[in-house]
Enzyme design. Structure first.
Site, short mmCIF file in Angstrom:
data_model
loop_
_atom_site.label_atom_id
_atom_site.label_comp_id
_atom_site.label_asym_id
_atom_site.label_seq_id
_atom_site.Cartn_x
_atom_site.Cartn_y
_atom_site.Cartn_z
N CYS A 58 -35.10 39.17 -38.18
CA CYS A 58 -35.39 37.77 -37.89
C CYS A 58 -36.46 37.22 -38.82
O CYS A 58 -37.48 37.87 -39.06
CB CYS A 58 -35.83 37.63 -36.43
SG CYS A 58 -36.20 35.93 -35.94
N CYS A 83 -43.48 34.89 -33.92
CA CYS A 83 -43.13 34.35 -32.60
C CYS A 83 -43.56 35.26 -31.46
O CYS A 83 -43.88 34.78 -30.39
CB CYS A 83 -41.64 34.01 -32.53
SG CYS A 83 -40.61 35.13 -31.60
N CYS A 90 -40.22 39.50 -30.02
CA CYS A 90 -39.85 40.90 -30.25
C CYS A 90 -41.06 41.63 -30.83
O CYS A 90 -41.67 41.15 -31.78
CB CYS A 90 -38.70 41.00 -31.26
SG CYS A 90 -37.18 40.23 -30.72
N CYS A 146 -32.69 33.25 -33.80
CA CYS A 146 -33.16 34.24 -32.83
C CYS A 146 -32.08 35.30 -32.71
O CYS A 146 -30.96 35.01 -32.27
CB CYS A 146 -33.45 33.61 -31.48
SG CYS A 146 -34.03 34.81 -30.25
N GLN A 149 -30.38 38.97 -14.27
CA GLN A 149 -30.90 39.74 -15.40
C GLN A 149 -30.43 39.15 -16.72
O GLN A 149 -29.27 38.73 -16.86
CB GLN A 149 -30.44 41.20 -15.30
CG GLN A 149 -31.04 41.97 -14.14
CD GLN A 149 -32.50 42.33 -14.36
OE1 GLN A 149 -33.09 42.01 -15.39
NE2 GLN A 149 -33.10 43.01 -13.40
N GLU A 181 -35.13 36.79 0.37
CA GLU A 181 -35.40 36.09 -0.89
C GLU A 181 -36.16 34.81 -0.60
O GLU A 181 -35.84 34.08 0.34
CB GLU A 181 -34.10 35.77 -1.63
CG GLU A 181 -34.23 34.91 -2.87
CD GLU A 181 -35.16 35.52 -3.91
OE1 GLU A 181 -36.03 34.80 -4.42
OE2 GLU A 181 -34.98 36.72 -4.22
N ASP A 234 -36.59 45.15 -5.27
CA ASP A 234 -36.60 44.68 -6.66
C ASP A 234 -37.65 43.58 -6.77
O ASP A 234 -37.32 42.40 -6.86
CB ASP A 234 -35.21 44.16 -7.03
CG ASP A 234 -35.07 43.86 -8.52
OD1 ASP A 234 -36.06 44.06 -9.26
OD2 ASP A 234 -33.98 43.43 -8.94
N CYS A 275 -39.70 46.49 -12.98
CA CYS A 275 -39.61 45.92 -14.32
C CYS A 275 -40.89 46.14 -15.11
O CYS A 275 -40.91 45.96 -16.33
CB CYS A 275 -39.25 44.44 -14.27
SG CYS A 275 -40.43 43.42 -13.38
#
Length: 476
Positions: free
Chosen positions: A87, A93, A96, A184, A308, A360, A407, A434
């Site tokens: 990239c 940016c 990544c 991107c 996701q 939720e 989760d 996560c």
């Protein structure tokens, strides 16, 4: 005594240069390594723009005790896993961290990070190999771009270029400026053209971008979502006011330029906080949602519902959760799914359980979950809308679940949820983390409450970033 020897030898200061041998990454994706000053004192150094195995000359930015933040001013040697980044914005940016690291080495670093996170919380368990993405490019099905009245000028741009309008991503550490994104390589393929046309059309129409300092302007965010199975694309434009006479023609023109957009929704956020969620929404074209197929389920995804961001790896994640929840071919009478989002895991488990209850807090996600249950003809699942910390204890007096799937958000669970799980005492908990460094404390609390950590299965949902998802199985 020699006056020279009595003079205190100072420690490194801003601007001093040291040689650093890079040996890994921290949890935020910064390269870390060891440097020794001329007096032989060792320091841990954190910097960008390096990979393990590099030897780098580093300029000191700041020092805190024996830790240094630095910036690379030159490479003396390069590591064996260095690859060329794809990239043009890499290194600026911040989306990544690892594009210049071979993918196999990224997975090894992720495995080390999981092991370190477990140790941080005093947890011991065998960690499976990280399940990598077979196609780790253009995997993101959702991208959130920001409008700004102050544009970040990249290195190499000529003097005097316009800097009063941007649509793109924040530069790390600079929330007042946004970098125009021209490409991107992790976003889905159509995103680049949509962002380019949205930027050009907004400027042509004279629509004011949001000023992140004084909170003025109209255009705030552009969120793009794509369903991999149906190829449907949702554009969600967040503005500071409704301004229908300005927004509606803009939406029509953008959809005409980008016919791949199947639905366009406006969200109105009048508050100063820079969040890409409207207090209310207007559907301008299409149904206001997209439909996806995952693990045999037909799913509805609305602008703000959780799904996701890597569809291919999300299907693998769902399979892992199902395997762990139903280990040995068991058919639990009751399953609780905490932080159930759009209901994917609840619906996936319903075919093998007597009853599933999802909890939720986000109303639009609950609406999606109920719609998804109807779409798939599943009637043995219910969804409870509200704060899990409040709703779960209220259900502790009913029939206890055999299995709980958890989760939670990145920061982990509320302490009340951990206590309620202790009272429910399911025989098995499947915990989806996560950020294990942040939520590992919850896992440790569950272990202290009587569960044992049986298995850890990491999966790379976000190639080229420091994030790694983990499915942890706890038994009692």
């Amino acid at each position: 005594m020699d006056s020279a020897s009595s003079t205190p030898v100072r420690k490194p200061r801003h601007g001093d240069e040291l040689v650093c041998d890079v040996d890994g990454y921290d949890r935020r994706g910064w390269a870390v390594g060891r440097a020794v000053d001329p007096q032989g004192r060792a320091y841990r150094v954190r910097l960008r723009g390096a990979v393990p195995g590099d030897r780098v000359r580093v300029a000191v930015v700041r020092r805190r005790g024996e830790r240094i933040d630095g910036t690379s001013v030159g490479h003396l040697a390069r590591g064996p896993d260095l690859v060329e980044s794809r990239c043009r914005h890499f290194g600026t940016c911040g989306g990544c961290s690892f594009q210049d690291l071979a993918y196999g080495a990224q997975l090894a670093a992720a495995h080390a990070a999981v092991t370190q996170a477990l140790a941080l919380h005093g947890l011991e368990a065998s960690v499976d190999a990280v399940l990598g993405d077979p196609e780790p490019w253009h995997y993101r099905n959702k991208m959130e771009f920001t409008f700004a009245a102050r544009r970040w000028i990249e290195a190499g741009e000529p003097e005097g270029v316009d800097a009063d309008f941007a649509l793109g991503l924040h530069v790390p550490g600079r929330h007042d400026k946004v970098m125009d994104v021209e490409e991107c390589v992790i976003a889905f393929g159509e995103a680049q053209g949509i962002v380019r046309d949205a930027r050009d059309l907004a400027r042509e129409a004279g629509l004011a971008p949001w000023n992140l300092r004084d909170h003025t302007g109209l255009l705030r965010h552009l969120v793009l979502r794509k369903a991999s199975h149906s190829d449907q694309i949702l554009a969600y434009l967040v503005t500071s006011t409704e301004a229908a006479t300005l927004v509606d023609p803009f939406a029509q023109r953008l959809c005409a330029h980008q016919p791949a957009i199947t639905t366009f929704v406006q969200g109105i956020n009048t508050r100063p906080a820079s969040v890409a969620v409207g207090e209310r929404d207007r559907v301008l074209t299409g149904p206001g949602f997209i439909t996806e197929r995952l693990a045999g389920l037909d799913l509805r995804i609305s602008p703000t519902s959780f799904f996701q961001t890597n569809t291919r790896q999300a299907e693998l994640l769902a399979r892992l959760v199902r395997e762990e929840a139903l280990v040995g071919g068991s058919s639990p009478e009751c399953v609780f799914d905490l932080c159930s989002g759009g209901g994917v895991l609840s619906l996936l488990l319903a075919s093998s359980a007597g009853r599933v209850v999802g909890f939720e807090i986000v109303p639009s996600a609950v609406a999606d979950a109920l719609a998804n249950a109807r779409r798939n003809g599943i009637d043995n699942v219910e969804f409870v809308e509200g704060d899990v910390a409040r709703e779960l204890p209220a259900h502790a007096g009913g029939p206890p679940p055999d299995v709980c799937v958890v989760d939670p958000p990145r920061a982990g669970m509320h302490a009340d949820v951990v206590r309620a799980l202790g009272k429910l005492a399911p025989r098995r908990i499947v915990f989806v983390a996560c950020d294990l460094a942040a939520s590992g404390g919850d896992v440790a609390a569950l272990v202290a409450a009587g569960w044992s950590l049986a298995r850890v299965r990491p999966i790379d949902l976000f190639p080229h970033t420091p994030h790694v998802e983990c499915v942890l199985t706890l038994e009692r």
